[in-house]
Write an enzyme that holds these catalytic residues in place. Sequence first.
Site, PDB file in Angstrom:
ATOM      1  N   THR A 159     -26.926  -9.073   8.621  1.00 29.99           N
ATOM      2  CA  THR A 159     -27.641  -8.794   7.362  1.00 29.99           C
ATOM      3  C   THR A 159     -26.689  -8.161   6.360  1.00 29.99           C
ATOM      4  O   THR A 159     -25.940  -7.245   6.698  1.00 29.99           O
ATOM      5  CB  THR A 159     -28.841  -7.858   7.635  1.00 29.99           C
ATOM      6  OG1 THR A 159     -29.639  -8.467   8.630  1.00 29.99           O
ATOM      7  CG2 THR A 159     -29.657  -7.614   6.372  1.00 29.99           C
ATOM      8  N   CYS A 209      -3.375   5.341   7.452  1.00 31.02           N
ATOM      9  CA  CYS A 209      -3.691   5.034   8.846  1.00 31.02           C
ATOM     10  C   CYS A 209      -2.565   5.485   9.777  1.00 31.02           C
ATOM     11  O   CYS A 209      -2.750   5.597  10.965  1.00 31.02           O
ATOM     12  CB  CYS A 209      -3.968   3.544   9.027  1.00 31.02           C
ATOM     13  SG  CYS A 209      -3.993   2.591   7.541  1.00 31.02           S
ATOM     14  N   GLN A 246      -4.587  -3.695  -2.592  1.00 29.70           N
ATOM     15  CA  GLN A 246      -4.117  -2.616  -3.474  1.00 29.70           C
ATOM     16  C   GLN A 246      -4.001  -3.067  -4.925  1.00 29.70           C
ATOM     17  O   GLN A 246      -3.961  -2.236  -5.827  1.00 29.70           O
ATOM     18  CB  GLN A 246      -2.760  -2.079  -3.003  1.00 29.70           C
ATOM     19  CG  GLN A 246      -2.812  -1.324  -1.697  1.00 29.70           C
ATOM     20  CD  GLN A 246      -3.569   0.002  -1.785  1.00 29.70           C
ATOM     21  OE1 GLN A 246      -3.813   0.538  -2.868  1.00 29.70           O
ATOM     22  NE2 GLN A 246      -3.953   0.532  -0.642  1.00 29.70           N
ATOM     23  N   ASN A 304       0.809  -1.220   0.000  1.00 27.91           N
ATOM     24  CA  ASN A 304       0.000   0.000   0.000  1.00 27.91           C
ATOM     25  C   ASN A 304       0.839   1.265   0.000  1.00 27.91           C
ATOM     26  O   ASN A 304       0.430   2.301  -0.513  1.00 27.91           O
ATOM     27  CB  ASN A 304      -0.966   0.014   1.191  1.00 27.91           C
ATOM     28  CG  ASN A 304      -0.337  -0.409   2.481  1.00 27.91           C
ATOM     29  OD1 ASN A 304       0.276  -1.463   2.577  1.00 27.91           O
ATOM     30  ND2 ASN A 304      -0.458   0.428   3.489  1.00 27.91           N
ATOM     31  N   ALA A 313     -13.591  -2.908  -1.819  1.00 23.61           N
ATOM     32  CA  ALA A 313     -14.184  -2.162  -2.934  1.00 23.61           C
ATOM     33  C   ALA A 313     -13.687  -0.719  -3.047  1.00 23.61           C
ATOM     34  O   ALA A 313     -13.558  -0.186  -4.151  1.00 23.61           O
ATOM     35  CB  ALA A 313     -15.703  -2.154  -2.776  1.00 23.61           C
ATOM     36  N   HIS A 314     -13.401  -0.080  -1.904  1.00 21.59           N
ATOM     37  CA  HIS A 314     -13.142   1.367  -1.958  1.00 21.59           C
ATOM     38  C   HIS A 314     -11.782   1.726  -2.551  1.00 21.59           C
ATOM     39  O   HIS A 314     -11.491   2.900  -2.788  1.00 21.59           O
ATOM     40  CB  HIS A 314     -13.328   2.013  -0.580  1.00 21.59           C
ATOM     41  CG  HIS A 314     -12.246   1.764   0.420  1.00 21.59           C
ATOM     42  ND1 HIS A 314     -11.296   2.711   0.709  1.00 21.59           N
ATOM     43  CD2 HIS A 314     -11.980   0.715   1.223  1.00 21.59           C
ATOM     44  CE1 HIS A 314     -10.495   2.233   1.662  1.00 21.59           C
ATOM     45  NE2 HIS A 314     -10.885   1.026   1.990  1.00 21.59           N
TER      46      HIS A 314
HETATM   47  C1  LIG Z   1      -2.778  -3.643   1.670  1.00 17.54           C
HETATM   48  C2  LIG Z   1      -4.014  -3.296   2.456  1.00 17.54           C
HETATM   49  N1  LIG Z   1      -4.614  -4.237   3.185  1.00 17.54           N
HETATM   50  C3  LIG Z   1      -5.725  -3.995   3.886  1.00 17.54           C
HETATM   51  C4  LIG Z   1      -6.290  -2.741   3.912  1.00 17.54           C
HETATM   52  C5  LIG Z   1      -7.528  -2.499   4.709  1.00 17.54           C
HETATM   53  O1  LIG Z   1      -8.636  -2.309   3.863  1.00 17.54           O
HETATM   54  P1  LIG Z   1     -10.023  -1.771   4.396  1.00 17.54           P
HETATM   55  O2  LIG Z   1      -9.930  -0.289   4.386  1.00 17.54           O
HETATM   56  O3  LIG Z   1     -11.037  -2.284   3.415  1.00 17.54           O
HETATM   57  O4  LIG Z   1     -10.268  -2.351   5.736  1.00 17.54           O
HETATM   58  C6  LIG Z   1      -5.688  -1.707   3.184  1.00 17.54           C
HETATM   59  C7  LIG Z   1      -6.220  -0.327   3.233  1.00 17.54           C
HETATM   60  O5  LIG Z   1      -5.482   0.627   3.331  1.00 17.54           O
HETATM   61  C8  LIG Z   1      -4.525  -2.000   2.415  1.00 17.54           C
HETATM   62  O6  LIG Z   1      -3.925  -1.067   1.688  1.00 17.54           O
END
Ligand SMILES: Cc1ncc(COP(=O)(O)O)c(C=O)c1O
Length: 381
Positions: A235, A323, A177, A149, A198-199
């Site tokens: 649900t 994060c 990613q 990421n 999805a996002h």
């Molecule tokens: C490599 C990776 N794994 C997991 C996640 C976590 O994804 P989510 O935001 O859907 O919990 C991310 C999000 O930054 C990511 O980049």
Amino acid sequence: MRIYLDHNATTPVRPEVIDAMGEVLREVHGNPSSGHAEGGLARARVEAARDEVASLLGVAASTIYFTAGASEANNSVLMGLLEERGGSGKLVISSVEHPSVVEPAACLEKSGMVVTRLAVDAEGLLDPSDVFGAVDSDTVLVSLVWANNETGVIQPMEEIARGLKEREIRLHVDATQAVGKWPVDLQRVSADYLSCSAHKFGGPKGTGCLVAREGAPIHPLIRGGPQERRIRGGTENVAGIVGFGHACGLAANELTERMEGYGALRDRLWEGLCDGVEGLVWNGNREHVLPNTLNLQFQEVPGEVLLQALDIEGVAASAGAACHSGSISPSHVLTAMGLSPEEARSTLRLSVGHGVDAEQIDSAVSILTELVDRVRRAGSA
Ligand SMILES: Cc1ncc(COP(=O)(O)O)c(C=O)c1O
């Protein structure tokens, strides 16, 4: 107009996805578990989305379990080991995993499991022979991020998966990613589990899935209902799942175009910055990398300072992973690649995606060039 260069943190939802979700929110109000016509309609939408996700990933629809995103999917696989093995056995991860793998792994370690964290080289790549050397008959799982990421570095997953299959060791890939920006095809890569969200590619936040191949053990993280074949109680987020399916359909149609388009914008950004900024360093391997990601070291310029100044000037980027923003600890991914804490703190992640154009890239280049110059002059005054 703002310039959004933080597509690895999250992407704007594609208008087509919003339309599909809006229709579901307006017209499809049944509970997919209900036996009546309204329930049946909602169930049909969920199953149609499952088919779209499965088709993008190259798996059978019956292997998909919808979740509230990749963090949940990652936690499901790892924390499921506790149920399966108590605190025994060995887990292998890499030193550049996402926190949603790092933290469950630490939790498993506390309960007695032996956790090996594989080193990467200075370009962020794993050596498949290190992976094979780390496993033995006690290894219950290898869990690796496919595309990082922060750096976008893509691991040699086909080779790793092949070697682990020969050794009959289970593999989980965090493909969060990679999906939607890179060909993720589980017919080619024989992983047992895959997580995605999805996002990260034009779908809604809070929806994703875990793929668990037939025969791969799987345990519920959220209990209390028959949903998702009793693996994920609660649900279903019908609109979110429909949006996820739609985003997968768009990704399947546009993948080649995206890879070329994002790659051209990313290269334009890199070349433009190289022209104006002295001593710029690209962190990570430049060949095995997502087409949209640039992780840069602006020597002796604190990333957090640049990030805030960029934000004021209308450019959104990221220092380390989203994060981690706001925290001053250097990125564990970059330090695992051998960067010093100071070098890691002087990096920015710039990630392009849908809606970014060449004009915006040129503006970002001049804004950033000017800011670096200003910060460096202030520092030497
Ligand atoms: C490599 C990776 N794994 C997991 C996640 C976590 O994804 P989510 O935001 O859907 O919990 C991310 C999000 O930054 C990511 O980049």
